[in-house]
Design an enzyme around this catalytic site. Structure first.
Site, PDB file in Angstrom:
ATOM      1  N   TYR A  33     -12.488  -1.472  13.220  1.00 46.48           N
ATOM      2  CA  TYR A  33     -13.118  -0.115  12.584  1.00 46.48           C
ATOM      3  C   TYR A  33     -14.515   0.278  12.919  1.00 46.48           C
ATOM      4  O   TYR A  33     -15.102   1.357  12.413  1.00 46.48           O
ATOM      5  CB  TYR A  33     -12.942  -0.338  11.156  1.00 46.48           C
ATOM      6  CG  TYR A  33     -11.317  -0.178  10.763  1.00 46.48           C
ATOM      7  CD1 TYR A  33     -10.979   1.006  10.427  1.00 46.48           C
ATOM      8  CD2 TYR A  33     -10.690  -1.443  10.630  1.00 46.48           C
ATOM      9  CE1 TYR A  33      -9.639   1.099  10.249  1.00 46.48           C
ATOM     10  CE2 TYR A  33      -9.416  -1.544  10.174  1.00 46.48           C
ATOM     11  CZ  TYR A  33      -8.800  -0.110  10.049  1.00 46.48           C
ATOM     12  OH  TYR A  33      -7.387   0.042   9.736  1.00 46.48           O
ATOM     13  N   GLN A  40       0.911  -1.282  -0.093  1.00 46.95           N
ATOM     14  CA  GLN A  40       0.068   0.015   0.009  1.00 46.95           C
ATOM     15  C   GLN A  40       0.952   1.306  -0.124  1.00 46.95           C
ATOM     16  O   GLN A  40       0.409   2.276  -0.378  1.00 46.95           O
ATOM     17  CB  GLN A  40      -1.043  -0.115   1.257  1.00 46.95           C
ATOM     18  CG  GLN A  40      -1.992  -0.962   1.066  1.00 46.95           C
ATOM     19  CD  GLN A  40      -2.793  -1.250   2.300  1.00 46.95           C
ATOM     20  OE1 GLN A  40      -2.496  -1.993   3.452  1.00 46.95           O
ATOM     21  NE2 GLN A  40      -3.891  -0.389   2.389  1.00 46.95           N
ATOM     22  N   TRP A  45      -4.230   3.838  12.085  1.00 45.44           N
ATOM     23  CA  TRP A  45      -4.349   3.518  10.831  1.00 45.44           C
ATOM     24  C   TRP A  45      -4.781   4.686   9.902  1.00 45.44           C
ATOM     25  O   TRP A  45      -5.929   5.002  10.105  1.00 45.44           O
ATOM     26  CB  TRP A  45      -5.253   2.217  10.304  1.00 45.44           C
ATOM     27  CG  TRP A  45      -5.253   1.956   8.935  1.00 45.44           C
ATOM     28  CD1 TRP A  45      -5.983   2.237   7.822  1.00 45.44           C
ATOM     29  CD2 TRP A  45      -4.046   0.968   8.561  1.00 45.44           C
ATOM     30  NE1 TRP A  45      -5.434   1.311   6.921  1.00 45.44           N
ATOM     31  CE2 TRP A  45      -4.622   0.699   7.145  1.00 45.44           C
ATOM     32  CE3 TRP A  45      -3.145   0.168   9.133  1.00 45.44           C
ATOM     33  CZ2 TRP A  45      -3.694  -0.176   6.123  1.00 45.44           C
ATOM     34  CZ3 TRP A  45      -2.361  -0.784   8.046  1.00 45.44           C
ATOM     35  CH2 TRP A  45      -2.798  -0.658   6.934  1.00 45.44           C
ATOM     36  N   GLU A  99      -5.492   2.023  -0.957  1.00 45.57           N
ATOM     37  CA  GLU A  99      -6.378   1.369  -0.155  1.00 45.57           C
ATOM     38  C   GLU A  99      -7.326   0.204  -0.998  1.00 45.57           C
ATOM     39  O   GLU A  99      -8.532   0.151  -1.393  1.00 45.57           O
ATOM     40  CB  GLU A  99      -7.414   2.260   0.463  1.00 45.57           C
ATOM     41  CG  GLU A  99      -6.927   3.018   1.628  1.00 45.57           C
ATOM     42  CD  GLU A  99      -6.351   2.316   2.884  1.00 45.57           C
ATOM     43  OE1 GLU A  99      -6.828   1.044   2.849  1.00 45.57           O
ATOM     44  OE2 GLU A  99      -5.705   3.007   3.882  1.00 45.57           O
ATOM     45  N   TRP A 100      -6.261  -0.888  -1.467  1.00 45.82           N
ATOM     46  CA  TRP A 100      -6.904  -1.997  -1.942  1.00 45.82           C
ATOM     47  C   TRP A 100      -7.846  -1.592  -3.263  1.00 45.82           C
ATOM     48  O   TRP A 100      -7.500  -0.986  -4.054  1.00 45.82           O
ATOM     49  CB  TRP A 100      -7.250  -2.935  -0.973  1.00 45.82           C
ATOM     50  CG  TRP A 100      -6.323  -3.368   0.083  1.00 45.82           C
ATOM     51  CD1 TRP A 100      -6.230  -3.153   1.387  1.00 45.82           C
ATOM     52  CD2 TRP A 100      -5.042  -3.757  -0.098  1.00 45.82           C
ATOM     53  NE1 TRP A 100      -5.152  -3.321   1.935  1.00 45.82           N
ATOM     54  CE2 TRP A 100      -4.317  -3.893   1.015  1.00 45.82           C
ATOM     55  CE3 TRP A 100      -4.098  -4.429  -1.143  1.00 45.82           C
ATOM     56  CZ2 TRP A 100      -3.146  -4.711   1.398  1.00 45.82           C
ATOM     57  CZ3 TRP A 100      -2.985  -4.985  -1.228  1.00 45.82           C
ATOM     58  CH2 TRP A 100      -2.459  -4.976   0.263  1.00 45.82           C
ATOM     59  N   ARG A 129       4.377  -0.186  12.882  1.00 46.03           N
ATOM     60  CA  ARG A 129       3.876  -1.578  12.229  1.00 46.03           C
ATOM     61  C   ARG A 129       3.897  -1.334  10.901  1.00 46.03           C
ATOM     62  O   ARG A 129       3.436  -0.404  10.263  1.00 46.03           O
ATOM     63  CB  ARG A 129       2.374  -1.641  12.922  1.00 46.03           C
ATOM     64  CG  ARG A 129       1.800  -3.019  12.211  1.00 46.03           C
ATOM     65  CD  ARG A 129       0.744  -3.354  12.429  1.00 46.03           C
ATOM     66  NE  ARG A 129       0.220  -4.438  11.634  1.00 46.03           N
ATOM     67  CZ  ARG A 129      -0.964  -4.793  11.254  1.00 46.03           C
ATOM     68  NH1 ARG A 129      -1.830  -3.904  11.538  1.00 46.03           N
ATOM     69  NH2 ARG A 129      -1.437  -5.771  10.505  1.00 46.03           N
ATOM     70  N   ASN A 148      -7.766  -5.281  14.708  1.00 45.84           N
ATOM     71  CA  ASN A 148      -7.935  -4.345  13.866  1.00 45.84           C
ATOM     72  C   ASN A 148      -9.325  -4.112  14.065  1.00 45.84           C
ATOM     73  O   ASN A 148     -10.288  -4.795  13.634  1.00 45.84           O
ATOM     74  CB  ASN A 148      -7.537  -4.727  12.455  1.00 45.84           C
ATOM     75  CG  ASN A 148      -6.013  -4.985  12.309  1.00 45.84           C
ATOM     76  OD1 ASN A 148      -5.392  -4.807  13.074  1.00 45.84           O
ATOM     77  ND2 ASN A 148      -5.510  -5.234  10.918  1.00 45.84           N
ATOM     78  N   PHE A 154      -7.168   7.448   5.271  1.00 47.72           N
ATOM     79  CA  PHE A 154      -7.018   7.244   6.508  1.00 47.72           C
ATOM     80  C   PHE A 154      -6.113   8.148   7.206  1.00 47.72           C
ATOM     81  O   PHE A 154      -5.799   8.147   7.966  1.00 47.72           O
ATOM     82  CB  PHE A 154      -6.907   5.839   6.521  1.00 47.72           C
ATOM     83  CG  PHE A 154      -8.143   4.874   6.408  1.00 47.72           C
ATOM     84  CD1 PHE A 154      -8.981   4.569   7.558  1.00 47.72           C
ATOM     85  CD2 PHE A 154      -8.463   4.378   5.308  1.00 47.72           C
ATOM     86  CE1 PHE A 154      -9.952   3.697   7.492  1.00 47.72           C
ATOM     87  CE2 PHE A 154      -9.535   3.329   5.356  1.00 47.72           C
ATOM     88  CZ  PHE A 154     -10.023   3.314   6.374  1.00 47.72           C
ATOM     89  N   GLU A 195      -5.093 -10.111   9.346  1.00 47.28           N
ATOM     90  CA  GLU A 195      -6.566 -10.434   9.084  1.00 47.28           C
ATOM     91  C   GLU A 195      -6.769 -11.750   8.012  1.00 47.28           C
ATOM     92  O   GLU A 195      -7.547 -11.484   7.213  1.00 47.28           O
ATOM     93  CB  GLU A 195      -7.204  -9.201   8.267  1.00 47.28           C
ATOM     94  CG  GLU A 195      -7.219  -7.999   9.313  1.00 47.28           C
ATOM     95  CD  GLU A 195      -7.718  -6.784   8.601  1.00 47.28           C
ATOM     96  OE1 GLU A 195      -8.211  -5.731   9.539  1.00 47.28           O
ATOM     97  OE2 GLU A 195      -7.964  -6.853   7.592  1.00 47.28           O
ATOM     98  N   GLU A 198      -4.742  -1.782  14.468  1.00 48.51           N
ATOM     99  CA  GLU A 198      -5.352  -0.646  13.619  1.00 48.51           C
ATOM    100  C   GLU A 198      -6.523  -0.111  13.938  1.00 48.51           C
ATOM    101  O   GLU A 198      -7.374  -0.991  14.572  1.00 48.51           O
ATOM    102  CB  GLU A 198      -5.657  -1.406  12.137  1.00 48.51           C
ATOM    103  CG  GLU A 198      -4.509  -1.937  11.218  1.00 48.51           C
ATOM    104  CD  GLU A 198      -4.776  -2.657  10.100  1.00 48.51           C
ATOM    105  OE1 GLU A 198      -6.126  -2.191   9.536  1.00 48.51           O
ATOM    106  OE2 GLU A 198      -4.380  -3.119   9.553  1.00 48.51           O
ATOM    107  N   HIS A 219       0.917  -9.667   4.601  1.00 54.52           N
ATOM    108  CA  HIS A 219      -0.104  -8.645   4.494  1.00 54.52           C
ATOM    109  C   HIS A 219      -0.890  -8.553   3.100  1.00 54.52           C
ATOM    110  O   HIS A 219      -0.764  -7.608   2.453  1.00 54.52           O
ATOM    111  CB  HIS A 219       0.247  -7.298   4.897  1.00 54.52           C
ATOM    112  CG  HIS A 219      -0.684  -6.123   5.360  1.00 54.52           C
ATOM    113  ND1 HIS A 219      -0.703  -5.616   6.532  1.00 54.52           N
ATOM    114  CD2 HIS A 219      -1.940  -5.988   4.674  1.00 54.52           C
ATOM    115  CE1 HIS A 219      -1.942  -4.743   6.754  1.00 54.52           C
ATOM    116  NE2 HIS A 219      -2.449  -5.076   5.403  1.00 54.52           N
TER     117      HIS A 219
END
Length: 505
Positions: A312, A47, A437, A444-445, A104, A310, A453, A170, A391, A124
């Site tokens: 959110y 990323q 994060w 972002e994927w 991280r 993580n 973020f 994840e 995160e 990741h």
């Protein structure tokens, strides 16, 4: 001149409105956390790095995936990203200037070849495309040995300098996004979850998770036996952990909320703590759920030294066993009435009212209490095993225009979530660190560069790092200051001034 004056007045008026309409500022300080509590920021290799074809790096699954038109919302990729591969010293200076005590990051499996405490994630999301082509990636047990080889390579080179390791980021989300919903490479799914070229959404996520769990356990065993003693290090894993609460005040939905946590969080953590899958999953999956041999159960049991969380947001959970569920209103609710989903429909709305203020990310709403609740869930289920919030972050809805340079909502988000975390710590939860994060905006994927973020923004033309108001707040929080948002806004330099360019030289 007049227009400049008017625009500045407008920004101040909008900022004042945002401050007055936002949640009351939470009084949270670094001193509210125990001595030695780590505060950091988190990133991942694909990323931010760029340099996708430099110094012998091979093609990864994401390098290939991003080259298919329509896969990424804005048609971009991580080929250049934030150019961290060439500007890492610049980013390290930012980390030091903020006063972070931990950082991280992940190591690119496709590249494989850092005073803050490094937290290293070995895997990741991205891996060599060759492994997918040769034997099908995580659907094959061969991937376990490939991952152990990667891990050993990392341990051999860095175990004398890295105390904190995370094998994977994840796995629960990767298994679902990749093999259930077909949203990420290698894009496998089946109806009603989606229409992919191949896959079985009811079974393949279970197989992929099974292989990832055993891969973790083998790498952790290797680390504990041969490398831990170098710096008295620890090894863990991170789980995506949304809190779930009942949609309706009935027992069925209470059970559904508990089941949702078991089918997402405990699916991954129960084997790594207790040596086997959660009873809730065994009850509904039957023979579809892979089984562990007695040797594998022993290998898995207590194979993590800590849990990475993580977090959110929080969602409502509705039971789909005794109630009918609409399971086709979004890609995230397809198949809610099937075993792979735990017969649970998850939503952020009740009676057309959202559970919290929406953010820019799908199914992510601002519900600070969820932080305390998910930490307490981990505390109770896993006997208060050490935890790190690896995160937690806020993505701005829509584009970040000038008013979001004074990103009041992001500051309020972190303040309120940290206050909730501090409450859990006061109540006895063994949480030892918190990572925002993320440090900078980045790829972002599936969302490309449309989700923001970061506490630093990246100029898309120059790739200069420009601090947002939240960066100033985090720096002051880490020095145990508690400046108000209005005071902080006066400290943020205009991006055209020399002060804002300090991290672009």
């Amino acid at each position: 001149m007049t227009w400049v004056f008017v625009s500045h007045c407008l920004i101040l008026l909008l900022l004042s409105a945002a401050i007055s309409s936002a949640q009351e500022q939470v009084d949270i300080k670094r001193s509210d956390f125990p001595h030695g509590f780590l505060f950091g920021a988190a990133t991942s290799a694909y990323q931010i790095e760029g340099g996708f074809h430099e110094d012998g790096k091979g093609l990864s699954n994401w390098d290939v995936y991003c080259r298919t038109q329509g896969n990424i919302v804005d048609g971009t990729s991580g080929d250049i990203a934030n150019d961290h591969y060439h500007r890492y010293m610049e980013d390290i200076e930012i980390i030091h200037s903020l006063g972070l005590t931990a950082y991280r990051f992940s190591i690119s499996w496709s590249r494989v070849l850092p005073s803050v405490q490094p937290f290293v994630t070995i895997f990741h999301n991205e891996y060599p495309q060759e492994l997918e082509d040769r034997f099908g990636g995580w659907l094959s047990p061969v991937m376990q040995e490939e991952f152990v080889h990667l891990s050993e390579t990392c341990f051999k080179h860095f175990a004398d300098r890295v105390q904190y390791w995370m094998t994977m980021n994840e796995p629960n989300i990767l298994a679902r996004a990749t093999y259930e919903m077909g949203l990420a490479p290698p894009v496998r799914c089946s109806p009603p979850f989606g229409h992919c070229a191949g896959g079985n959404s009811d079974v393949e996520p279970l197989i992929a998770m099974h292989n990832m769990l055993l891969a973790h356990a083998k790498a952790a065993k290797l680390y504990h036996e041969q490398y831990k003693s170098k710096v008295n290090g620890v090894i863990g894993i991170t789980v995506c952990a949304y809190m779930k609460i009942p949609l309706r005040e009935i027992e069925d939905d209470t059970e559904a909320a508990n089941r949702a946590l078991a089918f997402n969080v405990a699916w991954m953590l129960d084997p790594l703590v207790f040596g086997d899958y959660p009873p809730e999953m065994k009850r509904y999956h039957g023979s579809e759920l892979p089984s562990f041999s007695s040797e594998e159960r022993e290998l898995l049991r207590d194979s993590i030294d800590f849990i990475g969380i993580n977090h959110y947001g929080t969602l409502y959970a509705k039971d789909c066993i005794h109630s009918s569920c609409i399971c086709n209103d979004s890609i995230y609710t397809q198949g809610s009435d099937r075993p792979i989903s735990g017969f649970v429909y998850a939503t952020g709305e009740r009676n057309s009212i959202t559970i919290g203020e929406p953010t820019g990310a799908a199914l992510s709403f601002v519900v600070p209490k969820g932080m305390e609740d998910i930490v307490n869930y981990m505390k109770e289920r896993y006997h208060n095993k050490p935890m790190f919030v690896t995160e937690n972050g806020y993505s701005s809805p829509g584009s970040e225009d000038d008013i979001y340079e004074h990103d009041v909502k992001r500051i309020h988000y972190h303040q309120s979530y940290l206050a909730s975390l501090a409450q859990a710590v006061r109540n006895g939860a063994d949480v030892r660190g918190y990572f925002t994060w993320r440090l900078t905006d980045n790829f972002e994927w599936l969302s490309g560069y449309t989700l923001k973020f970061g506490i630093y923004r990246i100029d898309p033309q120059t790739l200069n790092r420009i601090p947002k108001l939240s960066a100033t707040w985090y720096r002051d929080f880490l020095s145990n200051s508690s400046l108000g948002v209005a005071e902080l806004s006066s400290t943020v330099p205009d991006e055209n001034t020399e002060a804002s360019r300090v991290h672009s030289q």
